[in-house]
Structure formats: C-alpha cells, structure tokens
Design a protein around this motif. Structure first.
Motif, PDB file in Angstrom:
ATOM      1  N   GLU A 115       0.860  -1.178   0.000  1.00 39.07           N
ATOM      2  CA  GLU A 115       0.000   0.000   0.000  1.00 39.07           C
ATOM      3  C   GLU A 115       0.897   1.228   0.000  1.00 39.07           C
ATOM      4  N   ALA A 116       0.438   2.286  -0.678  1.00 35.81           N
ATOM      5  CA  ALA A 116       1.236   3.520  -0.721  1.00 35.81           C
ATOM      6  C   ALA A 116       1.021   4.299   0.580  1.00 35.81           C
ATOM      7  N   LEU A 117       1.769   3.918   1.617  1.00 32.19           N
ATOM      8  CA  LEU A 117       1.565   4.533   2.938  1.00 32.19           C
ATOM      9  C   LEU A 117       2.582   5.629   3.233  1.00 32.19           C
ATOM     10  N   GLY A 118       3.372   6.003   2.224  1.00 30.79           N
ATOM     11  CA  GLY A 118       4.301   7.117   2.422  1.00 30.79           C
ATOM     12  C   GLY A 118       5.748   6.729   2.174  1.00 30.79           C
ATOM     13  N   LEU A 119       6.577   7.768   2.003  1.00 29.86           N
ATOM     14  CA  LEU A 119       7.994   7.547   1.713  1.00 29.86           C
ATOM     15  C   LEU A 119       8.705   6.825   2.864  1.00 29.86           C
ATOM     16  N   GLY A 120       8.392   7.223   4.101  1.00 32.81           N
ATOM     17  CA  GLY A 120       9.019   6.566   5.257  1.00 32.81           C
ATOM     18  C   GLY A 120       8.704   5.079   5.247  1.00 32.81           C
ATOM     19  N   HIS A 121       7.453   4.762   4.969  1.00 27.52           N
ATOM     20  CA  HIS A 121       7.019   3.370   4.916  1.00 27.52           C
ATOM     21  C   HIS A 121       7.750   2.613   3.804  1.00 27.52           C
ATOM     22  N   THR A 148      21.603   6.149   7.757  1.00 27.71           N
ATOM     23  CA  THR A 148      22.204   5.077   8.549  1.00 27.71           C
ATOM     24  C   THR A 148      21.063   4.189   9.048  1.00 27.71           C
ATOM     25  N   PRO A 149      21.365   2.916   9.392  1.00 25.81           N
ATOM     26  CA  PRO A 149      20.260   1.991   9.687  1.00 25.81           C
ATOM     27  C   PRO A 149      19.400   2.377  10.901  1.00 25.81           C
ATOM     28  N   ASP A 150      19.902   3.294  11.762  1.00 25.63           N
ATOM     29  CA  ASP A 150      19.057   3.700  12.897  1.00 25.63           C
ATOM     30  C   ASP A 150      17.807   4.459  12.447  1.00 25.63           C
ATOM     31  N   ILE A 151      17.765   4.875  11.179  1.00 30.77           N
ATOM     32  CA  ILE A 151      16.551   5.548  10.684  1.00 30.77           C
ATOM     33  C   ILE A 151      15.350   4.589  10.735  1.00 30.77           C
ATOM     34  N   PHE A 152      15.617   3.285  10.602  1.00 31.37           N
ATOM     35  CA  PHE A 152      14.500   2.334  10.571  1.00 31.37           C
ATOM     36  C   PHE A 152      13.735   2.344  11.898  1.00 31.37           C
ATOM     37  N   GLY A 208       9.777   3.518  12.483  1.00 37.05           N
ATOM     38  CA  GLY A 208       8.824   2.687  13.220  1.00 37.05           C
ATOM     39  C   GLY A 208       8.141   3.447  14.360  1.00 37.05           C
ATOM     40  N   LYS A 209       8.741   4.556  14.772  1.00 38.05           N
ATOM     41  CA  LYS A 209       8.192   5.276  15.929  1.00 38.05           C
ATOM     42  C   LYS A 209       7.264   6.427  15.558  1.00 38.05           C
ATOM     43  N   VAL A 210       7.337   6.925  14.308  1.00 38.07           N
ATOM     44  CA  VAL A 210       6.537   8.113  13.989  1.00 38.07           C
ATOM     45  C   VAL A 210       5.111   7.743  13.567  1.00 38.07           C
ATOM     46  N   GLU A 211       4.208   8.662  13.867  1.00 39.94           N
ATOM     47  CA  GLU A 211       2.805   8.519  13.469  1.00 39.94           C
ATOM     48  C   GLU A 211       2.655   9.076  12.052  1.00 39.94           C
ATOM     49  N   GLN A 235       6.000   9.718   7.018  1.00 34.04           N
ATOM     50  CA  GLN A 235       6.941  10.592   6.310  1.00 34.04           C
ATOM     51  C   GLN A 235       8.384  10.329   6.753  1.00 34.04           C
ATOM     52  N   LEU A 236       9.277  10.267   5.762  1.00 35.98           N
ATOM     53  CA  LEU A 236      10.705  10.126   6.073  1.00 35.98           C
ATOM     54  C   LEU A 236      11.200  11.362   6.835  1.00 35.98           C
TER      55      LEU A 236
END
Ligand code: G1P
Length: 265
Positions: free
Chosen positions: A78-84, A187-191, A195-198, A206-207
């Motif tokens: 599903e297109a749930l956003g760039l962050g997703h 860096t991988p800590d972005i993942f 996972g934490k943002v609404e 959103q990224l």
C-alpha cells in the motif's frame, strides 16, 4: 517508466547511484510496476536478435541496462508514504549505511549528486540530505530544513547542520527556503525512527518526520548540491527535462534545435 527522450526516468536514478560507486540497488515497487523488473532484467531474446542482425549500437544500449544486474525488488503493498517505503527495504539493506534516491527528481551534474553526498557523509560520519533553495511560494511542496551553516573545504555556503525539519510546511511557517530534494545518505538507525513516527502530512508515514525523530539522538547534515534538478514527477518539470535533455544529445540536439526555431512562440 516514462522515458525522458529514450530512457525511463528510473534509469537515470539507478545510473546516478552506480556512477557514485553504489553496486547494490533495491527498488521499492508497487502493484502494476512489473515493467520496471522486466526493464532491468536480461532481455535474452532481444539481445540475440540484435546480435544476429549485427546492430552493435542497440546491443550496447540493451546490455548496459542488463549489466546493472545487482538489482533487487521489494514491494510496498500500500502507498503509505515515503518513510514506509524506506522501511520496506530494511531487511535487504541490513546494518549498513545506504542511499535513498527518489527517481522523480532527476539531477544533472558533473559529479553525481549521490557521490557529492557520500563525500560529505564520509567526512562528517552522519546522515546527509540533499537540499536546494526554492522560491518561498513553492516550499509547501517539500520537506524543509532549519539549519546552521558549517565550514567545509574553506566555505560556509554548502554544508548545514540541521536544527529541525518539517514536511510540507505552509509558506508562512517555513523555517527557511531550503527544500529537501530526493537524495539521502542514511544510517540503519533511521528504521527504528520510522517505526516510531505517526502518520504525518497527507496521512502518510513521512521520512522527514522520522529524520526529525532521529535528530534527537544524532547530528544530521544537509548539502546544497552542485547540479540542476528536474522534477520529472510534475508535468511541466517533465517537459522541461525532455526538451533540455534532447537538446544536449549528439544525435538529436542539432535537428531538434532547428525544429524549435521554426515554432512561433
Ligand atoms: C518527498 C519528500 C519531501 C521532499 C520531496 C522531494 O515528497 O517527502 O520531503 O522534499 O520528496 O522531491 P513527495 O514529492 O514525494 O511528496
């Protein structure tokens, strides 16, 4: 897959990454996008046909695409956003820094934009985003940064340390006119942060919001890259890119320029 002159937009992004020294490409796709996989696949029948007809130029072009073989795909259902979309690539990326290329932003530059960002990443050892100045009335189409200039290579006008960032702010509330363009070294800590943002702007993950979260625990830099950016995801931007790229072509530029001169504008 829309072509700019005769090459799909996505291939410009893939080539930029390859020319920056990146060898493993992950493409996040969605439903109805299998043409992308076919495009980067080895086109065995076509290569044989071209070989048998001794069409060396065409064969070279086709091989150039299929030689970019280290491409993997992951689907975003599903297109749930760039962050997703970025989070979907977590397993394939693994515990390594990585670059994100939003292929709709086509960037023409002497040194590939991703390479420019990698140099900053290697110097500061921190995530880096590409930014450019945009007119105030356009800032609401972008992620926007609040940042302070940092000295680098004897100047203070290209590298910024980010203080805050906001996705698609109203022009009246934007902290600057520095817009995020679709190139990131992360860096991988972005993942964990993703996972934490609404869901944010447009109800999407959103990224930019995840980067804001990550900023609490580590510095993040922005780099005003050298080069010209075309917004190929926008109709007018796509037309501008098509015309300018065609004018630069050795085989098409001359006759195309002559044709344009005949138009009554
Ligand atoms: C995305 C990002 C935004 C960035 C833009 C650049 O937005 O969310 O921060 O400024 O790409 O093209 P989109 O254009 O996908 O809405």
């Amino acid at each position: 897959m829309l072509p700019l002159v005769d090459k799909p937009i996505i291939q410009y992004g893939v080539e930029e990454a390859l020319h920056s020294g990146i060898q493993n490409i992950i493409i996040v796709t969605g439903r109805g996008k299998s043409a992308i996989e076919d495009h980067f696949d080895v086109s065995f029948e076509l290569e044989q046909l071209l070989e048998s007809r001794n069409k060396k130029d065409l064969l070279a072009i086709v091989r150039q695409v299929s030689d970019m073989i280290d491409v993997s795909y992951i689907r975003q259902k599903e297109a749930l956003g760039l962050g997703h979309a970025v989070l979907r690539a977590q397993e394939l990326v693994g515990p390594e820094p990585f670059a994100v290329v939003l292929a709709d932003d086509v960037i023409e530059s002497e040194t590939p934009c991703i390479r420019q960002l990698l140099d900053i990443y290697e110097f500061f050892g921190a995530p880096v985003l590409a930014v450019m100045e945009v007119p105030n009335e356009s800032i609401s189409s972008y992620g926007c940064i609040d940042a302070e200039p940092v000295s680098h290579n004897g100047s203070r006008d290209r590298v910024f340390r980010i203080r805050d960032l906001v996705e698609k702010p109203k022009a009246s509330e934007a902290p600057s006119n520095l817009a995020i363009i679709g190139r990131y070294i992360l860096t991988p800590d972005i993942f964990t942060s993703i996972g934490k943002v609404e869901p944010g702007a447009g109800g999407e993950i959103q990224l930019t919001d995840a980067l804001r979260h990550l900023l609490r625990s580590r510095p993040i830099y922005a780099y005003k890259f050298d080069g010209k950016r075309y917004d190929a995801g926008d109709k007018l931007g796509f037309l501008k890119a098509t015309v300018e790229f065609a004018l630069q072509r050795h085989d098409l530029g001359g006759p195309f320029r002559e044709y344009l001169k005949t138009l009554v504008l």
